[in-house]
Design a protein around this motif. Structure first.
Motif, mmCIF file in Angstrom:
data_model
loop_
_atom_site.group_PDB
_atom_site.id
_atom_site.type_symbol
_atom_site.label_atom_id
_atom_site.label_comp_id
_atom_site.label_asym_id
_atom_site.label_seq_id
_atom_site.Cartn_x
_atom_site.Cartn_y
_atom_site.Cartn_z
ATOM 1 N N GLY A 149 0.797 -1.230 0.000
ATOM 2 C CA GLY A 149 0.000 0.000 0.000
ATOM 3 C C GLY A 149 0.828 1.277 0.000
ATOM 4 O O GLY A 149 1.738 1.436 0.809
ATOM 5 N N SER A 154 0.088 10.766 -0.056
ATOM 6 C CA SER A 154 1.415 10.661 0.553
ATOM 7 C C SER A 154 2.432 10.463 -0.564
ATOM 8 O O SER A 154 3.568 10.894 -0.461
ATOM 9 C CB SER A 154 1.487 9.525 1.568
ATOM 10 N N GLY A 177 -3.287 1.507 -1.195
ATOM 11 C CA GLY A 177 -3.074 2.245 0.043
ATOM 12 C C GLY A 177 -4.415 2.772 0.515
ATOM 13 O O GLY A 177 -5.424 2.678 -0.186
ATOM 14 N N GLU A 178 -4.401 3.391 1.704
ATOM 15 C CA GLU A 178 -5.686 3.766 2.309
ATOM 16 C C GLU A 178 -6.280 5.041 1.721
ATOM 17 O O GLU A 178 -7.400 5.422 2.055
ATOM 18 C CB GLU A 178 -5.541 3.913 3.816
ATOM 19 N N GLN A 194 -7.352 -0.904 -0.712
ATOM 20 C CA GLN A 194 -7.173 -0.943 0.742
ATOM 21 C C GLN A 194 -8.194 -0.039 1.436
ATOM 22 O O GLN A 194 -8.458 1.069 0.979
ATOM 23 C CB GLN A 194 -5.760 -0.483 1.123
ATOM 24 N N GLN A 232 -0.561 -0.292 10.532
ATOM 25 C CA GLN A 232 0.687 -0.459 9.780
ATOM 26 C C GLN A 232 1.813 0.005 10.680
ATOM 27 O O GLN A 232 1.597 0.785 11.611
ATOM 28 C CB GLN A 232 0.657 0.326 8.471
ATOM 29 N N LYS A 296 -4.767 -6.578 6.797
ATOM 30 C CA LYS A 296 -3.347 -6.287 6.983
ATOM 31 C C LYS A 296 -3.187 -5.718 8.376
ATOM 32 O O LYS A 296 -3.973 -4.876 8.797
ATOM 33 C CB LYS A 296 -2.877 -5.243 5.974
HETATM 34 C C1 LIG Z 1 4.781 7.180 1.074
HETATM 35 C C2 LIG Z 1 4.254 5.943 1.729
HETATM 36 C C3 LIG Z 1 2.894 5.734 1.822
HETATM 37 C C4 LIG Z 1 2.389 4.579 2.395
HETATM 38 N N1 LIG Z 1 1.045 4.388 2.453
HETATM 39 C C5 LIG Z 1 0.568 3.246 2.983
HETATM 40 C C6 LIG Z 1 -0.822 3.008 3.008
HETATM 41 O O1 LIG Z 1 -1.631 3.821 2.574
HETATM 42 N N2 LIG Z 1 -1.243 1.838 3.537
HETATM 43 C C7 LIG Z 1 -0.377 0.905 4.040
HETATM 44 O O2 LIG Z 1 -0.837 -0.137 4.515
HETATM 45 N N3 LIG Z 1 0.941 1.102 4.034
HETATM 46 C C8 LIG Z 1 1.436 2.253 3.522
HETATM 47 N N4 LIG Z 1 2.773 2.458 3.505
HETATM 48 C C9 LIG Z 1 3.648 1.406 4.054
HETATM 49 C C10 LIG Z 1 4.214 0.539 2.925
HETATM 50 O O3 LIG Z 1 3.207 -0.186 2.291
HETATM 51 C C11 LIG Z 1 5.253 -0.458 3.463
HETATM 52 O O4 LIG Z 1 4.644 -1.388 4.302
HETATM 53 C C12 LIG Z 1 6.322 0.236 4.260
HETATM 54 O O5 LIG Z 1 6.830 1.310 3.512
HETATM 55 C C13 LIG Z 1 7.447 -0.750 4.651
HETATM 56 O O6 LIG Z 1 8.041 -1.297 3.519
HETATM 57 P P1 LIG Z 1 9.493 -0.788 3.006
HETATM 58 O O7 LIG Z 1 10.425 -1.097 4.125
HETATM 59 O O8 LIG Z 1 9.740 -1.567 1.770
HETATM 60 O O9 LIG Z 1 9.350 0.714 2.760
HETATM 61 C C14 LIG Z 1 3.281 3.611 2.935
HETATM 62 C C15 LIG Z 1 4.654 3.833 2.850
HETATM 63 C C16 LIG Z 1 5.134 4.967 2.261
HETATM 64 C C17 LIG Z 1 6.627 5.166 2.193
#
Ligand SMILES: Cc1cc2nc3c(=O)[nH]c(=O)nc-3n(C[C@H](O)[C@H](O)[C@H](O)COP(=O)(O)O)c2cc1C
Length: 326
Positions: A149, A154, A177-178, A194, A232, A296
């Motif tokens: 997501g 964002s 994403g949300e 999501q 999250q 999730k």
């Molecule tokens: C800019 C940004 C926006 C995100 N938006 C969401 C979201 O809307 N919903 C969600 O479950 N996770 C969101 N995440 C979390 C990511 O899906 C992911 O789980 C998190 O970045 C950890 O993974 P990574 O270590 O590969 O970055 C977001 C992360 C980032 C960086």
């Protein structure tokens, strides 16, 4: 005064002026104690990250991506030769992330996959999402690696569009994403929609979940599954806040919120209050949309998992999905 004397006098006067300013000012003790040379500290602080990144840290040191990994990504994205040695200067023995592949002389004969001709072997998911509960639109994802997501708001429009186009090319799923489903999520990549605690995109004016809005959003795009986000890692405890300055008219329209007004993602859902209620809600969404529905969550309070544990399983993506749906 002659020019030959006046010219060197200018920098000297400048330095003296700076020294007087530093001694007289009351903002920075460092500059009062070390006039002129104290500025070096600020300069070094400014260029410190670049110095560390390019000169001091090793090719395999930085997080989240090392220089070696970035180099591979840059070359691959330009379809240039991406065969670099990752290895020799890395610590590989018995470390996580270095699987050991043993050669088999008489294996099945298969076509060679080649990233440059885009004829790569697919790696479909072992699971049929929604299969165990016979959801009307159960399906086997074409890839075990999918995009997690990332909400619009964002991430910028260009970034979401790039990810979606990439997902379409790679044949993997793109989680919205949300922040709900934006026009930038509609460039060919199939979606997991999501639903977060603020019910963006599927809420009424008072911020409550709105099933009819959800069905409209699902029908408006190539949504293959729904993911209910309980939590999250990045938003423990208090949930999240999107500052009013970031709530543009477009984001307000997509999320179903008021433009320019601070908007919070509460720390928990209001549609259910216990594990049974959550599973009932999963069933409701699945019955109304026909889609597989998963959850999730970052694992936090263990009581919840002890109750839910026997009824959930870890999905192929590594995330937790409700057994009934995944
Ligand atoms: C800019 C940004 C926006 C995100 N938006 C969401 C979201 O809307 N919903 C969600 O479950 N996770 C969101 N995440 C979390 C990511 O899906 C992911 O789980 C998190 O970045 C950890 O993974 P990574 O270590 O590969 O970055 C977001 C992360 C980032 C960086």
């Amino acid at each position: 005064m002659r020019w030959s004397r006046a010219v060197p006098a200018v920098p000297v006067a400048g330095v003296l002026g700076l020294a007087v300013h530093d001694v007289v000012q009351k903002r920075h003790a460092l500059l009062r104690n070390f006039p002129v040379v104290g500025h070096m500290r600020y300069l070094l602080e400014t260029v410190g990250p670049e110095l560390r990144q390019y000169i001091i840290s090793g090719n395999d040191e930085e997080r989240p991506f090392s220089r070696n990994q970035r180099r591979w990504i840059y070359a691959s994205s330009k379809l240039e030769n991406n065969y670099f040695r990752f290895g020799a200067d890395n610590d590989m023995e018995y470390r996580q992330g270095y699987p050991i592949i043993k050669h088999r002389t008489f294996s099945e004969i298969r076509q060679v996959s080649d990233a440059h001709t885009r004829k790569a072997d697919g790696l479909p998911c072992a699971k049929v999402l929604g299969g165990p509960r016979q959801r009307a639109q159960a399906f086997r994802p074409k890839s075990v690696v999918n995009v997690s997501g990332l909400s619009f708001g964002s991430l910028s429009a260009a970034a979401i569009e790039a990810v979606n186009r990439g997902a379409a090319e790679a044949g993997c799923l793109h989680n919205t994403g949300e922040g709900s489903l934006s026009p930038y999520h509609r460039h060919g990549g199939e979606l997991v929609l999501q639903i977060g605690t603020a019910y963006f995109g599927c809420r009424d004016e008072a911020g409550h979940f709105d099933l009819e809005r959800l069905k409209e959003v699902v029908a408006s795009g190539p949504v293959r599954a729904i993911e209910i986000k309980l939590s999250q890692g990045a938003k423990p405890g208090l949930g999240g806040l999107l500052p009013g300055a970031k709530v543009t008219p477009e984001i307000a329209e997509i999320r179903g919120i008021q433009k320019g007004v601070d908007c919070s993602s509460p720390s928990r859902h209001t549609e259910f209050h216990d594990v049974d209620g959550m599973l009932d809600w999963v069933e409701l969404l699945a019955a109304e949309t026909g889609l597989p529905v998963g959850i999730k969550s970052a694992v936090g309070n263990l009581d919840f998992w002890e109750q839910a544990g026997p009824r959930v399983e870890v999905g192929a993506s590594g995330e937790l999905h409700q057994d009934a749906a995944a």
